[in-house]
Design an enzyme around this catalytic site. Structure first.
Site, PDB file in Angstrom:
ATOM      1  N   SER A 140       0.861  -1.171   0.000  1.00 40.99           N
ATOM      2  CA  SER A 140       0.000   0.000   0.000  1.00 40.99           C
ATOM      3  C   SER A 140       0.900   1.225   0.000  1.00 40.99           C
ATOM      4  CB  SER A 140      -0.906  -0.016   1.241  1.00 40.99           C
ATOM      5  OG  SER A 140      -0.131   0.179   2.409  1.00 40.99           O
ATOM      6  N   THR A 141       0.310   2.385   0.239  1.00 43.07           N
ATOM      7  CA  THR A 141       1.106   3.615   0.218  1.00 43.07           C
ATOM      8  C   THR A 141       1.838   3.857   1.533  1.00 43.07           C
ATOM      9  OG1 THR A 141      -0.868   4.851   0.894  1.00 43.07           O
ATOM     10  CG2 THR A 141      -0.395   4.710  -1.474  1.00 43.07           C
TER      11      THR A 141
END
Length: 209
Positions: free
Chosen positions: A11-12
């Site tokens: 994910s980020t």
């Protein structure tokens, strides 16, 4: 030369990047052989680095991932990818599977994937029944069964072509990218990746272009 090809899907969140990268490097994957998709999550995530990693694999290599869910969003998808790797002579290594480092080249790894195959078939049948039930309900309600086609980017066409050139079946690669073979051939010719003449390829209808 036999290599370890590592893949991470994150994910980020920065900490996710660091953890998976560290685990793969510690397992012996060289930085140049590490492929990471950032900001990719969910069933519809686009994973260009995943396909780039698959295209880089050669017979005898090992595909290394931190956890099994990095390979796919469902048991069926995980098994399909692992079978394709096996058919190409590539081993799969999962660094953390139930707290163990599992390699399909070992007896334990082979047994595990046999069990997963049985679970995957059961999952497939359950999912199929749900889809058929959903279609039946929509038809009875008079709803449109169509959907908005997903746009296939030029990068995806190029990545698909790389996989096919590496020996992956065209039909399977096209399905993985959410398009038909006809769409791949048409777009690949437009990009100059294939000759203009289609040979014996028969056009087919599809819902993604």
């Amino acid at each position: 030369m036999i290599k370890l090809i590592g893949y991470a899907r994150i994910s980020t969140r920065q900490q996710d990047t660091d953890v998976q990268r560290a685990e793969l490097l510690a397992a012996g994957v060289r930085r140049d052989d590490l492929y990471i998709d950032q900001g990719s999550s969910g069933a519809r995530a686009v994973r260009p680095q995943f396909y780039a990693a698959l295209a880089a694999l050669e017979p005898g290599d090992t595909f290394v991932i931190a956890t099994l869910d990095r390979l796919g969003q469902s048991t069926q998808n995980v098994l399909a990818v692992s079978k394709r790797l096996s058919d190409r002579g590539v081993e799969l290594r999962v660094l953390d599977l139930g707290g163990e480092d599992v390699d399909t080249g070992t007896p334990m790894g082979s047994m595990l994937f046999t069990v997963l195959a049985a679970l995957g078939q059961m999952e497939h049948e359950i999912k199929r029944e749900r889809v058929l039930d959903s279609i039946d309900r929509r038809r009875k309600a008079g709803k449109n069964l169509g959907g908005r086609p997903r746009r296939i980017t030029n990068r995806q066409i190029r990545n698909a072509n790389r996989l096919i050139e590496a020996g992956e079946p065209t039909a399977q690669v096209a399905r993985d990218f959410g398009m038909s073979r006809a769409t791949f051939y048409r777009r690949a010719r437009t990009l100059g990746l294939l000759p203009d003449q289609s040979g014996d390829e028969t056009p087919e209808s599809d819902g993604a272009s």
